[in-house]
Design an enzyme around this catalytic site. Sequence first.
Site, PDB file in Angstrom:
ATOM      1  N   LYS A  50       0.829  -1.215   0.000  1.00 51.88           N
ATOM      2  CA  LYS A  50       0.000   0.000   0.000  1.00 51.88           C
ATOM      3  C   LYS A  50       0.861   1.261   0.000  1.00 51.88           C
ATOM      4  O   LYS A  50       0.603   2.194  -0.756  1.00 51.88           O
ATOM      5  CB  LYS A  50      -0.921   0.024   1.232  1.00 51.88           C
ATOM      6  N   ARG A  71      -9.802   0.275   8.970  1.00 50.81           N
ATOM      7  CA  ARG A  71      -9.231  -1.046   9.177  1.00 50.81           C
ATOM      8  C   ARG A  71     -10.219  -2.005   9.825  1.00 50.81           C
ATOM      9  O   ARG A  71      -9.877  -3.146  10.119  1.00 50.81           O
ATOM     10  CB  ARG A  71      -8.012  -0.916  10.078  1.00 50.81           C
ATOM     11  N   ARG A 126      11.695  -6.425   5.162  1.00 48.32           N
ATOM     12  CA  ARG A 126      11.567  -5.020   4.770  1.00 48.32           C
ATOM     13  C   ARG A 126      12.549  -4.128   5.531  1.00 48.32           C
ATOM     14  O   ARG A 126      12.738  -4.280   6.732  1.00 48.32           O
ATOM     15  CB  ARG A 126      10.130  -4.561   5.051  1.00 48.32           C
ATOM     16  N   ARG A 153      11.401  -1.609  10.965  1.00 48.14           N
ATOM     17  CA  ARG A 153      10.349  -1.176  11.880  1.00 48.14           C
ATOM     18  C   ARG A 153      10.255  -2.136  13.060  1.00 48.14           C
ATOM     19  O   ARG A 153      10.403  -3.334  12.898  1.00 48.14           O
ATOM     20  CB  ARG A 153       9.003  -1.157  11.137  1.00 48.14           C
ATOM     21  N   ARG A 203      -0.470  -9.309  13.190  1.00 53.42           N
ATOM     22  CA  ARG A 203      -1.012  -8.309  12.245  1.00 53.42           C
ATOM     23  C   ARG A 203      -1.780  -8.984  11.122  1.00 53.42           C
ATOM     24  O   ARG A 203      -2.832  -8.489  10.685  1.00 53.42           O
ATOM     25  CB  ARG A 203       0.121  -7.447  11.670  1.00 53.42           C
TER      26      ARG A 203
END
Length: 210
Positions: A13, A88, A122, A152, A163
């Site tokens: 996204k 969400r 990532r 992160r 998640r």
Amino acid sequence: MNIVLLGAPGAGKGTQAALLEKKYNLVHISTGDIFRANIKGGTPIGKVAKSYIDAGQLVPDSVTCDIVKDRLQQEDVKAGYMLDGFPRNLFQAQELDKFARVDACINISVDPALLMDRICGRRVCSCGASYHVSTLGGRTTCEKCGKPLYQRDDDNPETVGARLKTYQTQTAPLIDYYGAQGKLITIECGTASPDGVFAMICEKLDAIIK
Ligand code: ADP
Ligand code: ZN
């Protein structure tokens, strides 16, 4: 034009939002980015948000909805915006419909089996750029701005597992919510590159803009 970007964590996204921002001049509003800025700044909102984010759970709706509502009252969004990471869950979607107009929901659909590796590999930059370790060849700085890359806090296997579950149970139902409103644009990513996915999105968006 006001757009909601929907997709599992790791679907891309943020990457697509950066491309869309340039091409269509839409303001990119990421609730995740807003929370991370608050955590960094040590604000009261940051203190509340951190425990939920670290656990892979949603920050309470009251906090999240207020943030978005305030943000959408600012001048710069008048010409159009993209919401990345909001709504969400069903409650947030219903609230959003009370204070804003959504023109289209772009659902970025990726094989769930790819997501864990994508997110845990990532590496991100404070400029917004995002990379996967497998393509960095050992490089530790950002190609775009030269700043150091980092991981992160919530991009670890345990939190990512939570998640992904949160996405499945709470966020995925929004696909039907926007489908029922006739606003859903689903992009099946398959093995497409980020640019390939972007081209698919543009084709569909251009068709509704006309
Ligand atoms: P990702 O899409 O990769 O999970 P985000 O940056 O969008 O990353 O979100 C990170 C975390 O911030 C989420 O796991 C959640 O805890 C919190 N968050 C972001 N947006 C919302 C929202 N709309 N409602 C509740 N919590 C949110
Ligand atoms: Zn950078």
